[in-house]
Design a protein around this motif. Structure first.
Motif, PDB file in Angstrom:
ATOM      1  N   HIS A  19       6.137 -12.251  -4.460  1.00  0.00           N
ATOM      2  CA  HIS A  19       5.728 -11.029  -4.240  1.00  0.00           C
ATOM      3  C   HIS A  19       6.514 -10.076  -5.368  1.00  0.00           C
ATOM      4  O   HIS A  19       5.928  -9.244  -6.070  1.00  0.00           O
ATOM      5  CB  HIS A  19       5.986 -10.613  -2.941  1.00  0.00           C
ATOM      6  CG  HIS A  19       5.778  -9.040  -2.594  1.00  0.00           C
ATOM      7  ND1 HIS A  19       4.723  -8.816  -1.841  1.00  0.00           N
ATOM      8  CD2 HIS A  19       6.550  -7.953  -3.019  1.00  0.00           C
ATOM      9  CE1 HIS A  19       4.732  -7.282  -1.880  1.00  0.00           C
ATOM     10  NE2 HIS A  19       5.879  -6.837  -2.258  1.00  0.00           N
ATOM     11  N   GLU A  20       7.641 -10.234  -5.397  1.00  0.00           N
ATOM     12  CA  GLU A  20       8.662  -9.374  -6.125  1.00  0.00           C
ATOM     13  C   GLU A  20       8.367  -9.571  -7.535  1.00  0.00           C
ATOM     14  O   GLU A  20       8.244  -8.477  -8.633  1.00  0.00           O
ATOM     15  CB  GLU A  20      10.147  -9.520  -5.982  1.00  0.00           C
ATOM     16  CG  GLU A  20      10.609  -9.073  -4.270  1.00  0.00           C
ATOM     17  CD  GLU A  20      10.355  -7.465  -4.148  1.00  0.00           C
ATOM     18  OE1 GLU A  20      10.231  -6.623  -5.206  1.00  0.00           O
ATOM     19  OE2 GLU A  20      10.185  -7.161  -2.853  1.00  0.00           O
ATOM     20  N   HIS A  72       4.705  -7.715  -8.297  1.00  0.00           N
ATOM     21  CA  HIS A  72       5.140  -6.481  -8.892  1.00  0.00           C
ATOM     22  C   HIS A  72       5.262  -6.388 -10.502  1.00  0.00           C
ATOM     23  O   HIS A  72       4.704  -5.561 -11.130  1.00  0.00           O
ATOM     24  CB  HIS A  72       6.286  -5.833  -8.334  1.00  0.00           C
ATOM     25  CG  HIS A  72       6.132  -5.361  -7.070  1.00  0.00           C
ATOM     26  ND1 HIS A  72       4.757  -4.774  -6.593  1.00  0.00           N
ATOM     27  CD2 HIS A  72       6.630  -5.727  -5.970  1.00  0.00           C
ATOM     28  CE1 HIS A  72       5.078  -4.438  -5.357  1.00  0.00           C
ATOM     29  NE2 HIS A  72       6.142  -4.968  -4.849  1.00  0.00           N
ATOM     30  N   GLU A  80       1.028  -3.109  -3.224  1.00  0.00           N
ATOM     31  CA  GLU A  80       1.734  -3.852  -2.233  1.00  0.00           C
ATOM     32  C   GLU A  80       0.551  -4.997  -1.733  1.00  0.00           C
ATOM     33  O   GLU A  80       1.095  -6.352  -1.819  1.00  0.00           O
ATOM     34  CB  GLU A  80       2.112  -3.554  -0.912  1.00  0.00           C
ATOM     35  CG  GLU A  80       3.524  -2.548  -1.076  1.00  0.00           C
ATOM     36  CD  GLU A  80       4.365  -3.052  -1.749  1.00  0.00           C
ATOM     37  OE1 GLU A  80       4.768  -4.393  -1.566  1.00  0.00           O
ATOM     38  OE2 GLU A  80       4.996  -2.318  -2.626  1.00  0.00           O
ATOM     39  N   HIS A 115       3.105  -1.106   3.758  1.00  0.00           N
ATOM     40  CA  HIS A 115       3.066  -2.556   3.829  1.00  0.00           C
ATOM     41  C   HIS A 115       1.996  -3.220   5.093  1.00  0.00           C
ATOM     42  O   HIS A 115       1.337  -4.227   5.018  1.00  0.00           O
ATOM     43  CB  HIS A 115       4.342  -3.109   4.231  1.00  0.00           C
ATOM     44  CG  HIS A 115       5.339  -3.016   2.945  1.00  0.00           C
ATOM     45  ND1 HIS A 115       5.965  -1.945   2.775  1.00  0.00           N
ATOM     46  CD2 HIS A 115       5.554  -3.762   1.821  1.00  0.00           C
ATOM     47  CE1 HIS A 115       6.718  -2.148   1.657  1.00  0.00           C
ATOM     48  NE2 HIS A 115       6.537  -3.162   0.944  1.00  0.00           N
TER      49      HIS A 115
HETATM   50 ZN    ZN Z   1       6.348  -5.039  -2.777  1.00  0.00          ZN
END
Ligand code: ZN
Length: 647
Positions: free
Chosen positions: A424-425, A429, A452, A509
């Motif tokens: 995810h990070e 992103h 997100e 989120h």
């Molecule tokens: Zn995030």
């Protein structure tokens, strides 16, 4: 070590493990020890920032708690509950909603206890016990209208005067805005985080800042933090770490925001070594104007195994970019270095205690992030503790259809959650690009939900890829199945336990998770993911994991398009259709099932204790233990780090 410590009201208290601490050499242990002291020494600052009477309130409640002999009855139970909540929130307002707590005990009870105190032994002074203070404390506890909300965001009101935090005193919102507009105009350096480390007060007709620094506001606490940093610096692992700590000490001495920026820049580049830390006035959520920062601290020990996984992902970032389902036009040609570390928290303090975050991405100043980058850490021991606690609560059993699914969750839940966070990070992103002319604010209030969603979909799509086995990131694709089960279950069922019946989903989120789960449910015609009702209970079962993965890929392609094109209409449509509304009948059913389990929705953590071991007059070891309960730790901290004058 027992993870679960206790629960009260809507809160559970857990312990976290610190793997690898015992094997460290003495230097590193001492480095951690002194940094931990610097983390705990700022505790009173946060109490005072949250409300100007909070320390007096805490002192009085603790004095009653410790001196009452007859610890029985409903009033006593409610009183204890109230004090535990005050400790948790660093004040009498809920840490999440910022609404004031309702005391379950009576004013009579309060005064009876107070009058029984022997002022000699209680530790209370004339300042606590004079009539005016007691009156204020009485109102703080019992009068709903007095300091009712810590942070007020209702746009039609004076946000400063209706928020009871202690960042401002006697000033109106327009005075605050005028003050900082002028400060910015007058300053040679427009990039500074104006107002970050001060309280703004009215002195006669003059509006002025009380700067947080040695010799200034919170000087006694900051002096102690500074002394512990001076000890820690002797044991730093390398020169960069020494420079970082020195800059922070300079900042605490001067309160100069330029020093703080220099510290942040140096901190971002300090990547070598096993130990890292956060310490200072960092997050601004507690100020409705988003300027003033609460004090916080975290001491971190690198989690080598998880960091290795994060690094493997970072090294392969370009492969992920090329192999994702997004349109070629929206892909990046190269991916710049991403700093992603997995760490174990060793000590948490200030605004990170007891409610600790799961991930932290700093610094906050946007210009430093753009020019120097940022550090992103995931707190794996904290998330592992969450995970362990959830497995023993009956939560998984209640919302899964089969024992097999529960088994998969127990076996692989933690490992796949951590992997998802890294993907995810880093992949999420870090990927994708905007078309020429599209700015990052094009999606307006849908920007963060879409972002997100995009990051989560990258995690989901690649999790079930043979590449995960090839790179050694997963032991078996069953781990990805466990993750898919958990994601769908959370997105469609369990996360709405945190929302009141009748309310919409607001948090970004939570919106993105429901959006993804609800979208794939609909796109698979209820066949790929099937809704099943058994004995009046609703479940969701994944019938085809490969097809589900394909659906994640299809959605990822569209979400990337929305972001790259800045298609705000499409963003609004998809978020409002799938991410906001909750089926009322399902919501009511889920809330009932959840209530029966009696699982508190909020979590906090105890710190381990550290003890210096002496041998022949020298320190020979630092020993860590978990022998403490919640009240004991709180009282210990109040005694050892109660370093501010009561005003
Ligand atoms: Zn995030």
């Amino acid at each position: 070590m027992e993870v679960f410590a206790e629960k009260f009201d809507d809160i559970k208290i857990l312990r976290f493990e610190v793997p690898g601490f015992e094997e460290l050499d003495l230097n590193k242990k001492l480095f951690i020890y002194h940094l931990s002291q610097a983390t705990l020494a700022g505790r009173d600052i946060l109490f005072d920032q949250h409300g100007k009477y909070n320390l007096l309130l805490r002192d009085i409640l603790e004095a009653i708690y410790q001196s009452t002999e007859n610890k029985v009855g409903e009033d006593w139970k409610q009183f204890t509950n109230y004090l535990k909540k005050v400790w948790f929130a660093s004040g009498p307002h809920h840490h999440y909603s910022t609404d004031k707590f309702k005391p379950g005990f009576s004013e009579d009870f309060f005064y009876t206890q107070l009058n029984q105190l022997n002022s000699g032994d209680s530790g209370l002074t004339e300042k606590h016990l004079n009539k005016d203070t007691i009156k204020v404390i009485e109102r703080l506890i019992f009068d709903e209208t007095f300091m009712g909300k810590r942070v007020n965001f209702r746009a039609d009101e004076d946000l400063i005067q209706t928020s009871s935090n202690n960042f401002y005193d006697g000033v109106s919102q327009s005075e605050v805005e005028a003050f900082y507009a002028k400060q910015k105009t007058d300053s040679d350096n427009k990039k500074l985080s104006f107002g970050l480390n001060s309280r703004l007060v009215k002195d006669g007709n003059e509006v002025k800042e009380e700067v947080y620094k040695i010799g200034g506001k919170y000087g006694e606490a900051i002096t102690q933090i500074h002394q512990h940093l001076a000890q820690a610096i002797k044991y730093a692992e390398n020169k960069t770490q020494k420079d970082v700590i020195q800059l922070l000490m300079d900042f605490y001495e001067t309160g100069d925001l330029e020093r703080f920026d220099e510290f942040c820049i140096q901190w971002v580049s300090a990547l070598d070594g096993d130990v890292d830390f956060i310490n200072g006035f960092i997050e601004t959520y507690g100020d409705p104007l988003g300027m003033k920062a609460t004090w916080e601290g975290v001491v971190q020990l690198v989690d080598e195994e998880e960091t290795k996984k994060a690094e493997i992902i970072a090294e392969n970032a370009l492969w992920f970019e090329q192999n994702s389902t997004t349109d070629k036009a929206y892909k990046k040609d190269e991916i710049k270095g991403v700093t992603l570390k997995a760490i174990s928290a060793v000590a948490v303090g200030g605004d990170c205690y007891p409610a600790s975050p799961l991930g932290i991405n700093l610094p906050n100043a946007e210009w430093i992030r753009e020019e120097y980058g940022s550090k992103s850490v995931t707190l794996t021991n904290i998330s592992n503790a969450h995970h362990k606690a959830s497995l023993s609560s009956g939560f998984a059993e209640e919302f899964t259809l089969t024992a097999e699914e529960v088994e998969l969750e127990k076996k692989y839940g933690a490992v796949s959650d951590n992997l998802h966070t890294h993907l995810h990070e880093c992949v999420g992103h870090g990927s994708g690009k905007l078309m020429p002319g599209v700015t990052s604010d094009a999606l307006k209030n849908y920007a963060s939900v879409i972002e997100e969603t995009r990051a989560d979909l990258c995690g989901l799509y690649f999790m079930y890829d043979a590449k995960m086995l090839e790179l050694g990131l997963l032991p078996h694709l069953d781990a990805a199945k466990a993750h898919y089960n958990g994601y769908i279950r959370n997105g469609l069922l369990t996360q709405i336990t945190r929302i009141k019946l009748g309310d919409d989903i607001e948090q970004a989120h939570m919106r993105n998770r429901q959006l993804i789960a609800a979208w794939v449910f609909a796109a698979g015609n209820g066949e790929v993911v099937e809704k099943i009702i058994e004995n009046g209970k609703t479940f969701f079962r994944i019938n085809d994991f490969t097809k589900l993965r394909d659906l994640f890929g299809v959605l990822l392609k569209e979400i990337q398009r929305i972001k790259s094109e800045g298609d705000v209409k499409a963003a609004q449509n998809i978020v409002e259709t799938y991410g906001v509304k909750i089926n009322q009948q399902l919501h009511s059913e889920v809330l009932k099932r959840f209530k029966k389990l009696q699982v508190p929705p909020f979590t906090g953590f105890l710190n381990p204790n550290f003890t210096l071991v002496q041998k022949d007059g020298n320190i020979s070891d630092v020993v860590m233990d978990y022998k403490t309960d919640y009240a004991e730790q709180m009282l210990k901290y109040s005694k050892e780090y109660g370093n501010l004058q009561r005003e």
